[in-house]
Scaffold this active site. Structure first.
Site, PDB file in Angstrom:
ATOM      1  N   HIS A 230      10.048  25.826  36.660  1.00 33.14           N
ATOM      2  CA  HIS A 230       8.760  26.373  37.107  1.00 33.14           C
ATOM      3  C   HIS A 230       8.423  27.606  36.257  1.00 33.14           C
ATOM      4  O   HIS A 230       9.285  28.424  35.989  1.00 33.14           O
ATOM      5  CB  HIS A 230       8.848  26.772  38.581  1.00 33.14           C
ATOM      6  CG  HIS A 230       7.626  27.471  39.083  1.00 33.14           C
ATOM      7  ND1 HIS A 230       6.486  26.802  39.444  1.00 33.14           N
ATOM      8  CD2 HIS A 230       7.371  28.788  39.280  1.00 33.14           C
ATOM      9  CE1 HIS A 230       5.573  27.666  39.842  1.00 33.14           C
ATOM     10  NE2 HIS A 230       6.095  28.898  39.759  1.00 33.14           N
TER      11      HIS A 230
ATOM     12  N   ALA B 153      -7.062   2.453  23.673  1.00 37.45           N
ATOM     13  CA  ALA B 153      -6.571   3.727  23.138  1.00 37.45           C
ATOM     14  C   ALA B 153      -7.351   4.172  21.906  1.00 37.45           C
ATOM     15  O   ALA B 153      -7.768   5.333  21.802  1.00 37.45           O
ATOM     16  CB  ALA B 153      -5.087   3.616  22.813  1.00 37.45           C
TER      17      ALA B 153
ATOM     18  N   ALA C 284       3.822   1.500  17.969  1.00 35.75           N
ATOM     19  CA  ALA C 284       4.764   1.898  16.925  1.00 35.75           C
ATOM     20  C   ALA C 284       6.187   1.981  17.455  1.00 35.75           C
ATOM     21  O   ALA C 284       7.138   1.502  16.809  1.00 35.75           O
ATOM     22  CB  ALA C 284       4.343   3.240  16.335  1.00 35.75           C
TER      23      ALA C 284
ATOM     24  N   SER D 202     -12.868   0.391  24.848  1.00 35.30           N
ATOM     25  CA  SER D 202     -12.345   1.647  25.400  1.00 35.30           C
ATOM     26  C   SER D 202     -10.839   1.613  25.586  1.00 35.30           C
ATOM     27  O   SER D 202     -10.296   2.210  26.509  1.00 35.30           O
ATOM     28  CB  SER D 202     -13.021   1.966  26.744  1.00 35.30           C
ATOM     29  OG  SER D 202     -12.574   1.076  27.750  1.00 35.30           O
TER      30      SER D 202
ATOM     31  N   GLU E  11       0.840  -1.203   0.000  1.00 35.94           N
ATOM     32  CA  GLU E  11       0.000   0.000   0.000  1.00 35.94           C
ATOM     33  C   GLU E  11       0.871   1.247   0.000  1.00 35.94           C
ATOM     34  O   GLU E  11       1.534   1.537  -0.978  1.00 35.94           O
ATOM     35  CB  GLU E  11      -0.954  -0.027   1.204  1.00 35.94           C
ATOM     36  CG  GLU E  11      -2.049  -1.079   1.081  1.00 35.94           C
ATOM     37  CD  GLU E  11      -3.095  -0.954   2.170  1.00 35.94           C
ATOM     38  OE1 GLU E  11      -3.425   0.182   2.551  1.00 35.94           O
ATOM     39  OE2 GLU E  11      -3.573  -2.002   2.639  1.00 35.94           O
TER      40      GLU E  11
END
EC number: 1.8.1.4
Length: 463
Positions: A442, A182, A317, A180, A35
């Site tokens: 911070h 990912a 991946a 449910s 593909e």
């Protein structure tokens, strides 16, 4: 017959990365792809879904502009343009892989690859013409596709899988998401933020069931607050697609319930691409829909290897890429160490995001550890307050005796970019006190990591 050192069958994040590393190590390399270069991840998974989610995030910001002291008159969306942008991003990434193949002098063999005895690969093009190629080492990286359940047949119209979900011509007014994990919660997040009425059906007691229980429970509360209906301990028994809408018969603890929606998205996991690629002819062993390999991805037949989703490991991946690199480096004679599958980060790119690595609190207790647990909510974070992203928290788990960082679990905005700190620290066998004394900037979201560790050691300042 063309002869190579390495032929990689499949060009996903495992295959194309393995091919590039092989070329870097001086091996004559080819990759087979039927593909688009980049496989499912670049073309139909990781990348285009993130583009969709980004559009949904921007739309969500526009709809809540007043929260930031801004006024936006009638924010609207063009669903087809959102989908078009996603496809353009995917196409660009695939084009990038094509450039990398050329740059690294890797031959791209277009067509369906079948492994054969004698270290050969047959490549059949779309016209049915087949040509054999030979290599000293053949790496199978054919990936996976959406799993289809017998009671939830996919017709591509009213019952769809992830490919169709990211290329719908028209946005559905209502959607039922089955599963449910990912994929399920990411699409639930996208469609809900775009204005679709979403219901999530999950067989397990908690959504995102592989996550720490505290993450799952707060994530469910956030989703319900967003208007997403959550049905746990539930299963879709059958679907009726004859009418204008699809009707799903759902079995719950209280009995059966029939839900109606424009479309049902089946997100119940994946099935590997190991059929019709010649495994049986070569004699390569499989087990439970996976190719059996050792620590270096060698199959039982010398000269044949397998990486990525087709093997027993997390179907991610970044895991496939790491496996491909290790496999090729072993082939090239380099000194390598097996992958530590206990230190693989998992990321879910929903709104809010989820990221985790290592043991959950329950897993640590079940393993017999005496643990220290710390948690810091983003509601106490200055950066999160300023950004308007106060949902979620960082949770850390340490071994009380030696200070080993056993697990880290995050829920909130941008946490998929923060989890790497825990992965690297665990790789370096960093202790809790070392993390605590490493000064964090911070104001940042990443401060929550230090603060959660401080909470574990009773030194937290901002709680």
């Amino acid at each position: 017959m063309s002869k190579y050192d390495v032929i990689v069958v499949g060009s996903g994040p495992g295959g194309y990365v393995a091919a590039i590393r092989a070329s870097q190590l001086g091996l004559k390399t080819a990759v087979v792809e039927k593909e688009s270069l980049g496989g499912v991840c670049l073309n139909w998974g990781c990348i285009p879904t993130k583009a969709l989610l980004k559009s949904a995030q921007v739309f969500n910001y526009l709809n809540h502009a007043e929260d930031y002291g801004l006024k936006v008159e009638k924010a609207d969306k063009d669903f087809s343009a959102v989908v078009k942008r996603s496809r353009e991003v995917a196409n660009g990434m695939s084009g990038g892989v094509k450039f990398l193949m050329k740059k690294n002098k890797i031959d791209v063999l277009e067509g369906h690859g079948t492994v054969k005895k004698g270290k050969k690969v047959s490549v059949k093009d779309d016209k049915g013409n087949a040509k054999d190629y030979e290599a000293d080492h053949i790496i199978i990286a054919t990936g996976a596709h959406a799993r289809e359940l017998p009671n939830l047949p996919i017709d591509g119209k009213k019952v769809i899988e992830y490919r169709k979900a990211m290329t719908l011509d028209k946005q559905p007014k209502s959607m039922i998401v089955v599963g449910s994990g990912a994929i399920g919660v990411e699409f639930a997040s996208f469609y809900s933020d775009m204005g679709t009425d979403v219901t999530v059906v999950e067989f397990q007691p908690n959504i995102v069931p592989v996550e720490d229980e505290e993450v799952s429970k707060q994530f469910e509360r956030i989703y319900k607050k967003k208007g997403i209906k959550i049905m746990t301990n539930s299963s879709v028994e059958s679907v009726d697609t004859k009418g204008k809408k699809v009707k799903a018969k759902v079995k719950t603890k209280k009995g059966e319930e029939t839900l109606e929606a424009d479309v049902v998205l089946s997100a119940v996991g994946i099935k590997t691409h190991i059929e019709n690629i010649g495994l049986e002819d070569v004699g390569i062993k499989t087990d439970k829909d996976k190719i059996v390999v050792n620590d270096y991805y060698q199959t039982n037949v010398p000269g044949y290897y397998a990486i990525g989703d087709v093997t027993h490991g997390p179907a991610l991946a970044h895991v496939a890429s790491a496996e491909g690199i290790l496999c090729v480096e072993k082939i090239a004679g380099q000194k390598v160490e097996p992958i530590d599958y206990g230190n693989i980060p998992g990321c879910t790119y929903s709104n809010p995001e989820i990221a985790s690595v290592g043991m959950t609190e329950k897993q640590a207790k079940d393993a017999g550890y005496d643990i220290k647990v710390g948690k810091f909510p983003f509601s106490a974070s200055g950066k999160a307050s300023a950004a308007g992203t106060k949902d979620g928290f960082v949770k850390v788990i340490f071994d009380a005796k030696y200070g080993e960082w056993l697990g880290c679990h995050m829920l909130g905005a941008g946490v998929t970019d923060m989890i790497a700190e825990a992965v690297v620290a665990r790789k370096l066998e960093t202790t809790g006190h070392e993390v605590l004394k490493a000064i964090h900037p911070h104001p940042t979201m990443s401060e929550a990591v230090m603060e959660s560790v401080a909470d574990a050691y009773d030194e937290v300042i901002h709680l």
